[in-house]
Design a protein around this motif. Structure first.
Motif, PDB file in Angstrom:
ATOM      1  N   VAL A  34       0.928  -1.252  -0.265  1.00  0.00           N
ATOM      2  CA  VAL A  34       0.507   0.190  -0.286  1.00  0.00           C
ATOM      3  C   VAL A  34       0.725   1.133  -0.024  1.00  0.00           C
ATOM      4  CG1 VAL A  34      -2.028   1.798   0.926  1.00  0.00           C
ATOM      5  CG2 VAL A  34      -1.615  -1.247   1.464  1.00  0.00           C
ATOM      6  N   PRO A  35       1.201   1.643  -0.497  1.00  0.00           N
ATOM      7  CA  PRO A  35       2.201   2.850  -1.340  1.00  0.00           C
ATOM      8  C   PRO A  35       1.424   4.167  -0.665  1.00  0.00           C
ATOM      9  CG  PRO A  35       0.985   2.784  -3.481  1.00  0.00           C
ATOM     10  CD  PRO A  35       0.650   1.556  -2.506  1.00  0.00           C
ATOM     11  N   ASN A  36       2.438   5.310  -0.353  1.00  0.00           N
ATOM     12  CA  ASN A  36       2.068   6.800  -0.726  1.00  0.00           C
ATOM     13  C   ASN A  36       0.969   6.994  -1.451  1.00  0.00           C
ATOM     14  OD1 ASN A  36       3.007   7.311   1.911  1.00  0.00           O
ATOM     15  ND2 ASN A  36       5.403   7.375   0.959  1.00  0.00           N
ATOM     16  N   GLU A  37      -0.584   8.205  -1.583  1.00  0.00           N
ATOM     17  CA  GLU A  37      -1.406   8.110  -2.194  1.00  0.00           C
ATOM     18  C   GLU A  37      -0.589   8.715  -3.782  1.00  0.00           C
ATOM     19  OE1 GLU A  37      -4.956  11.139  -1.817  1.00  0.00           O
ATOM     20  OE2 GLU A  37      -4.452  10.400  -0.332  1.00  0.00           O
ATOM     21  N   ASP A  38       0.491   9.546  -3.417  1.00  0.00           N
ATOM     22  CA  ASP A  38       1.200   9.517  -4.552  1.00  0.00           C
ATOM     23  C   ASP A  38       1.957   9.178  -5.348  1.00  0.00           C
ATOM     24  OD1 ASP A  38       3.189   9.294  -3.133  1.00  0.00           O
ATOM     25  OD2 ASP A  38       4.711  10.833  -3.733  1.00  0.00           O
ATOM     26  N   ARG A  39       1.313   7.862  -4.802  1.00  0.00           N
ATOM     27  CA  ARG A  39       2.212   6.535  -6.182  1.00  0.00           C
ATOM     28  C   ARG A  39       0.480   5.903  -6.525  1.00  0.00           C
ATOM     29  NH1 ARG A  39       7.077   5.176  -6.081  1.00  0.00           N
ATOM     30  NH2 ARG A  39       8.625   6.457  -4.662  1.00  0.00           N
ATOM     31  N   ILE A  40      -0.250   6.256  -5.709  1.00  0.00           N
ATOM     32  CA  ILE A  40      -1.444   5.857  -6.600  1.00  0.00           C
ATOM     33  C   ILE A  40      -2.170   6.498  -7.297  1.00  0.00           C
ATOM     34  CG2 ILE A  40      -4.202   5.210  -5.710  1.00  0.00           C
ATOM     35  CD1 ILE A  40      -3.143   4.677  -2.767  1.00  0.00           C
ATOM     36  N   ILE A  41      -2.276   5.848  -8.793  1.00  0.00           N
ATOM     37  CA  ILE A  41      -2.531   6.446 -10.032  1.00  0.00           C
ATOM     38  C   ILE A  41      -4.069   5.806 -10.328  1.00  0.00           C
ATOM     39  CG2 ILE A  41      -1.980   6.550 -12.650  1.00  0.00           C
ATOM     40  CD1 ILE A  41       0.405   7.855 -10.497  1.00  0.00           C
ATOM     41  N   ASN A 226      -2.409   4.255 -20.699  1.00  0.00           N
ATOM     42  CA  ASN A 226      -1.979   5.168 -20.011  1.00  0.00           C
ATOM     43  C   ASN A 226      -1.363   5.178 -19.115  1.00  0.00           C
ATOM     44  OD1 ASN A 226      -1.597   6.472 -23.050  1.00  0.00           O
ATOM     45  ND2 ASN A 226      -3.411   7.769 -23.220  1.00  0.00           N
ATOM     46  N   GLN A 227      -2.481   5.072 -18.083  1.00  0.00           N
ATOM     47  CA  GLN A 227      -2.466   4.622 -16.398  1.00  0.00           C
ATOM     48  C   GLN A 227      -1.902   4.125 -16.170  1.00  0.00           C
ATOM     49  OE1 GLN A 227      -6.713   4.378 -16.644  1.00  0.00           O
ATOM     50  NE2 GLN A 227      -6.706   6.345 -15.425  1.00  0.00           N
ATOM     51  N   LEU A 228      -1.519   2.934 -16.783  1.00  0.00           N
ATOM     52  CA  LEU A 228      -1.013   1.725 -16.636  1.00  0.00           C
ATOM     53  C   LEU A 228       0.231   2.266 -16.621  1.00  0.00           C
ATOM     54  CD1 LEU A 228      -2.997  -1.403 -17.713  1.00  0.00           C
ATOM     55  CD2 LEU A 228      -2.495  -1.257 -15.844  1.00  0.00           C
ATOM     56  N   ARG A 229       0.394   2.677 -18.243  1.00  0.00           N
ATOM     57  CA  ARG A 229       2.314   2.997 -18.246  1.00  0.00           C
ATOM     58  C   ARG A 229       2.514   4.075 -17.048  1.00  0.00           C
ATOM     59  NH1 ARG A 229       0.825   3.272 -23.462  1.00  0.00           N
ATOM     60  NH2 ARG A 229       0.441   5.265 -23.036  1.00  0.00           N
ATOM     61  N   GLU A 230       1.420   4.689 -16.364  1.00  0.00           N
ATOM     62  CA  GLU A 230       2.304   6.038 -15.291  1.00  0.00           C
ATOM     63  C   GLU A 230       2.261   5.191 -13.791  1.00  0.00           C
ATOM     64  OE1 GLU A 230      -0.113  10.344 -13.412  1.00  0.00           O
ATOM     65  OE2 GLU A 230      -0.636   9.252 -14.783  1.00  0.00           O
ATOM     66  N   ILE A 231       0.931   4.274 -14.031  1.00  0.00           N
ATOM     67  CA  ILE A 231       1.557   2.945 -12.874  1.00  0.00           C
ATOM     68  C   ILE A 231       3.217   2.746 -12.527  1.00  0.00           C
ATOM     69  CG2 ILE A 231       0.786   1.397 -11.072  1.00  0.00           C
ATOM     70  CD1 ILE A 231      -1.692   1.899 -12.219  1.00  0.00           C
ATOM     71  N   MET A 232       3.535   1.942 -13.679  1.00  0.00           N
ATOM     72  CA  MET A 232       4.616   1.431 -13.463  1.00  0.00           C
ATOM     73  C   MET A 232       5.480   2.906 -13.614  1.00  0.00           C
ATOM     74  SD  MET A 232       4.427  -1.807 -15.483  1.00  0.00           S
ATOM     75  CE  MET A 232       2.867  -0.756 -17.470  1.00  0.00           C
ATOM     76  N   TYR A 233       5.515   3.931 -14.481  1.00  0.00           N
ATOM     77  CA  TYR A 233       6.901   4.688 -14.348  1.00  0.00           C
ATOM     78  C   TYR A 233       6.426   5.412 -12.700  1.00  0.00           C
ATOM     79  CZ  TYR A 233       7.759   5.161 -19.529  1.00  0.00           C
ATOM     80  OH  TYR A 233       8.252   5.090 -20.696  1.00  0.00           O
ATOM     81  N   ALA A 256      -0.477  -6.067 -20.349  1.00  0.00           N
ATOM     82  CA  ALA A 256      -1.199  -5.083 -18.993  1.00  0.00           C
ATOM     83  C   ALA A 256      -2.939  -4.507 -20.126  1.00  0.00           C
ATOM     84  CB  ALA A 256      -1.017  -4.789 -17.837  1.00  0.00           C
ATOM     85  N   ALA A 257      -3.061  -4.248 -20.363  1.00  0.00           N
ATOM     86  CA  ALA A 257      -4.087  -3.833 -21.249  1.00  0.00           C
ATOM     87  C   ALA A 257      -4.736  -4.426 -21.415  1.00  0.00           C
ATOM     88  CB  ALA A 257      -3.965  -2.708 -21.821  1.00  0.00           C
ATOM     89  N   GLN A 258      -4.088  -5.294 -21.820  1.00  0.00           N
ATOM     90  CA  GLN A 258      -5.228  -6.488 -23.248  1.00  0.00           C
ATOM     91  C   GLN A 258      -5.205  -7.669 -22.189  1.00  0.00           C
ATOM     92  OE1 GLN A 258      -2.183  -8.951 -25.592  1.00  0.00           O
ATOM     93  NE2 GLN A 258      -1.599  -6.566 -26.791  1.00  0.00           N
ATOM     94  N   GLU A 259      -5.103  -8.103 -20.745  1.00  0.00           N
ATOM     95  CA  GLU A 259      -5.957  -8.305 -19.584  1.00  0.00           C
ATOM     96  C   GLU A 259      -6.695  -7.262 -19.196  1.00  0.00           C
ATOM     97  OE1 GLU A 259      -5.483 -11.618 -19.387  1.00  0.00           O
ATOM     98  OE2 GLU A 259      -4.063 -11.458 -21.373  1.00  0.00           O
ATOM     99  N   HIS A 260      -7.563  -6.521 -19.590  1.00  0.00           N
ATOM    100  CA  HIS A 260      -8.627  -5.617 -18.811  1.00  0.00           C
ATOM    101  C   HIS A 260      -8.201  -5.038 -17.790  1.00  0.00           C
ATOM    102  CE1 HIS A 260     -10.823  -9.126 -20.799  1.00  0.00           C
ATOM    103  NE2 HIS A 260     -11.122  -9.346 -19.975  1.00  0.00           N
ATOM    104  N   GLY A 261      -6.840  -4.437 -18.707  1.00  0.00           N
ATOM    105  CA  GLY A 261      -7.005  -3.381 -17.667  1.00  0.00           C
ATOM    106  C   GLY A 261      -6.591  -3.038 -15.750  1.00  0.00           C
ATOM    107  N   ASP A 262      -5.542  -4.910 -15.985  1.00  0.00           N
ATOM    108  CA  ASP A 262      -5.050  -5.584 -14.651  1.00  0.00           C
ATOM    109  C   ASP A 262      -3.349  -4.596 -14.496  1.00  0.00           C
ATOM    110  OD1 ASP A 262      -4.368  -7.261 -13.081  1.00  0.00           O
ATOM    111  OD2 ASP A 262      -5.094  -8.922 -13.663  1.00  0.00           O
ATOM    112  N   ALA A 263      -3.796  -3.558 -13.233  1.00  0.00           N
ATOM    113  CA  ALA A 263      -2.209  -3.400 -12.514  1.00  0.00           C
ATOM    114  C   ALA A 263      -1.503  -4.793 -12.004  1.00  0.00           C
ATOM    115  CB  ALA A 263      -3.063  -2.112 -11.847  1.00  0.00           C
ATOM    116  N   ARG A 264      -1.877  -5.780 -11.751  1.00  0.00           N
ATOM    117  CA  ARG A 264      -1.591  -6.154 -10.950  1.00  0.00           C
ATOM    118  C   ARG A 264      -1.012  -7.361 -11.611  1.00  0.00           C
ATOM    119  NH1 ARG A 264      -3.336  -9.236  -5.704  1.00  0.00           N
ATOM    120  NH2 ARG A 264      -4.831  -7.491  -4.890  1.00  0.00           N
TER     121      ARG A 264
END
Length: 415
Positions: A34-41, A226-233, A256-264
């Motif tokens: 559970v990261p700090n809020e600035d890492r929750i995208i 785009n959100q997945l890229r931002e999460i990983m960057y 991951a986007a092909q897998e229904h936007g799965d950030a895990r």
């Protein structure tokens, strides 16, 4: 000590002293972090929604019960943990004793086990004098001790029930949501955050539970590429400077986007790619590592789903995977087709199992539909075939399914 032993110990000491050439802060890629809020995208509105539900709790008042829906990897658990942690920290400033507990219902599936785990997590035996043994008490007694713990220690308690649709029954929801009304609690208020991957979960609840929950509902949408890229960057500092080639994060996000936007899935792929590069003594994490890591992540995920499943279930799923592998032009297969393949598999004496009837095998497949291992559609025939026929399909590539099942020695020799 022998010279060989001195040499071995010296080598091991050198090994412990070496720095990881790939990872700098690997924990940033952990799924449960559970990261700090600035890492929750990309979850600002979801954070606000869940926070508004439990807002009264920071002042010791009754929170709203909340149902959170969304596909795997959409940040449901992350947001629930982050919001409740923040609320607990803030409640201290208001002089409120807030308890918070998290239950993974994929691991804790029975009512009794949930009550035991909640009581153990929220208990402070030095203050309450209450013990919570793992076994030996009736469910009613566990409840009595749990209610006592809440009243003695807390003004309010927030309980997260993750993947609640995996529970064997919903009695725990009834007990928690009606504890105050039923006189089980004298002073402590309880709020529930129930999380499910199935938006149809609420339909499985009876009217008594729905009435007592008086819930709020929120749906978490999948992340886009785009959100997945931002999460990983945003978590790229998990790696040492310069070890990620430019295409690693965009490719991981695309998969991951092909897998229904799965950030895990995205973080899994990124972590596994780094581990593969490290194992190869590579200087950087490359596109090829990402592609290999994707396959590893698929196998790991499916292994977790099938872990501990009986041989009969593995045989049923294996039968479907063989059909899917041999008929790449088709996605769905009727029950009778799966059953014919299943009979061929179970006739092999190496498995040491009986051949079930088609109906019983179909029941096994239906269990796996519920667990999101398989998919199912129903078709109504016409004329003489006017009955309903179930068609089953894999949610994973047949080669991945077979690779996982072949890890079971009983299936290793089957083709």
């Amino acid at each position: 000590m022998s010279e060989d032993a001195d040499h071995e110990n010296g080598s091991l000491e050198d090994f412990w002293a070496t720095e990881d050439p790939i990872f700098k802060r690997k924990e940033l890629l952990d799924i449960d972090l559970v990261p700090n809020e600035d890492r929750i995208i990309g979850r600002d509105s979801e954070i606000q929604n869940v926070a508004s539900s439990i807002h009264p709790a920071v002042k010791g008042q009754s929170p709203r019960n909340t149902l959170v829906y969304g596909k795997t990897g959409t940040g449901k658990s992350l947001v629930a943990k982050h919001v409740t942690r923040s609320a607990q920290q803030y409640s201290i400033e208001n002089g409120t004793e807030m308890g918070r507990a998290y239950i993974d219902c994929t691991q804790t599936k029975t009512e009794t086990r949930v009550v035991i785990n909640l009581a153990q997590e929220l208990n402070d035996p030095e203050r309450t004098g209450i013990s919570i043994p793992v076994t030996g008490l009736s469910t009613d007694v566990y409840y009595e001790r749990f209610w006592s713990i809440l009243d003695r220690l807390y003004d309010v308690a927030i309980i997260i029930l993750d993947e609640i649709d995996k529970l064997q029954d919903n009695e725990i929801l009834m007990q928690l949501s009606r504890a105050g009304e039923a006189g089980k609690l004298d002073s402590c208020k309880v709020g529930i955050i129930a999380i499910s991957n199935k938006i149809s979960f609420k339909q499985s609840l009876d009217e008594r539970i729905l009435s007592s929950l008086q819930d709020r509902e929120f749906v978490f949408p999948p992340y886009d590429a785009n959100q997945l890229r931002e999460i990983m960057y945003n978590r790229a500092d998990a790696f040492r400077d310069g070890v990620l080639s430019d295409d690693v994060i965009p490719l991981s996000a695309a998969f991951a986007a092909q897998e229904h936007g799965d950030a895990r899935k995205a973080l899994d792929i990124l972590r596994n790619a780094g581990e593969l590069a490290k194992d190869e003594d590579a200087d950087e994490v490359s596109e090829s590592h990402v592609r290999d890591a994707r396959e590893k992540a698929d196998i790991d995920r499916f292994s977790q789903l099938l872990e501990g499943q009986p041989t009969q279930i593995k045989a049923s799923v294996y039968a479907l995977s063989l059909l899917a592998g041999r008929h790449s032009d088709r996605e769905e297969f009727a029950t009778r087709e799966v059953y014919e393949m299943y009979k061929n598999i179970t006739s092999d004496s190496a498995l040491g199992i009986e051949t079930l009837s088609q109906r019983r095998m179909s029941d096994k497949l239906d269990e796996q539909v519920f667990l999101d291992i398989l998919g199912r559609t129903e078709r109504v025939g016409r004329g003489y075939s006017s009955g309903v026929t179930n068609y089953y399909y894999l949610l994973e590539d047949p080669s991945v399914v077979q690779a996982v099942i072949h890890n079971d020695d009983r299936f290793s020799e089957l083709e």
